[in-house]
Write an enzyme that holds these catalytic residues in place. Structure first.
Site, PDB file in Angstrom:
ATOM      1  N   HIS A  83       0.829  -1.193   0.000  1.00  0.00           N
ATOM      2  CA  HIS A  83       0.000   0.000   0.000  1.00  0.00           C
ATOM      3  C   HIS A  83       0.869   1.250   0.000  1.00  0.00           C
ATOM      4  CE1 HIS A  83       0.824  -0.442   4.337  1.00  0.00           C
ATOM      5  NE2 HIS A  83       0.720   0.872   4.376  1.00  0.00           N
ATOM      6  N   ALA A  84       0.217   2.375  -0.217  1.00  0.00           N
ATOM      7  CA  ALA A  84       0.837   3.695  -0.094  1.00  0.00           C
ATOM      8  C   ALA A  84      -0.137   4.560   0.697  1.00  0.00           C
ATOM      9  CB  ALA A  84       1.090   4.303  -1.467  1.00  0.00           C
TER      10      ALA A  84
END
Length: 133
Positions: A50-51
């Site tokens: 994820h970011a």
């Protein structure tokens, strides 16, 4: 890519070990609103994927070894956190994966904000679209 490895302040006392620490808005460039840690993970398990749109984080590994794989959509980098006196600052819009290199390693995170699911980008194609907007 902005992620930056920093030395955490460390005070060593002969025969008594070391104490490492950091201070919000002083040693790291943001206030701390949340601290969490990941533990009980077996070797070769990968987490993350994820970011964050806005969140800033300091990652450090007080026990074991965790490889941090980072991608800003243009460049990729990796770093192994295996020294409790080192921390990795990760800014927004960096895709990250964490690979456990040692059973039961502990990965600690100091975050700039409270948990907000809306700040996460969990699909890599959405991440690329987000950074190229």
């Amino acid at each position: 890519m902005y992620p930056k490895l920093i030395d955490l302040k460390t005070v060593s006392t002969p025969n008594l070990g070391s104490l490492s620490f950091f201070e919000a808005d002083h040693d790291i460039p943001f206030p701390i609103k949340r601290i969490y840690y990941i533990h009980g993970v077996s070797k070769n398990i990968q987490r993350g994927a994820h970011a964050h749109k806005q969140l800033k984080q300091l990652l450090f590994c007080p026990y074991g070894a965790v490889k941090i794989l980072m991608d800003d959509g243009h460049d990729k980098a990796e770093i192994i956190l295996d020294d409790p006196s080192k921390g990795l600052i990760i800014t927004p819009c960096i895709w990250r994966d964490m690979l456990w290199l040692v059973d039961n390693s502990v990965l600690c995170v100091a975050a700039s904000d409270y948990y907000d699911e809306g700040d996460y980008i969990r699909d890599y194609n959405e991440f690329i679209t987000w950074i190229n907007r």
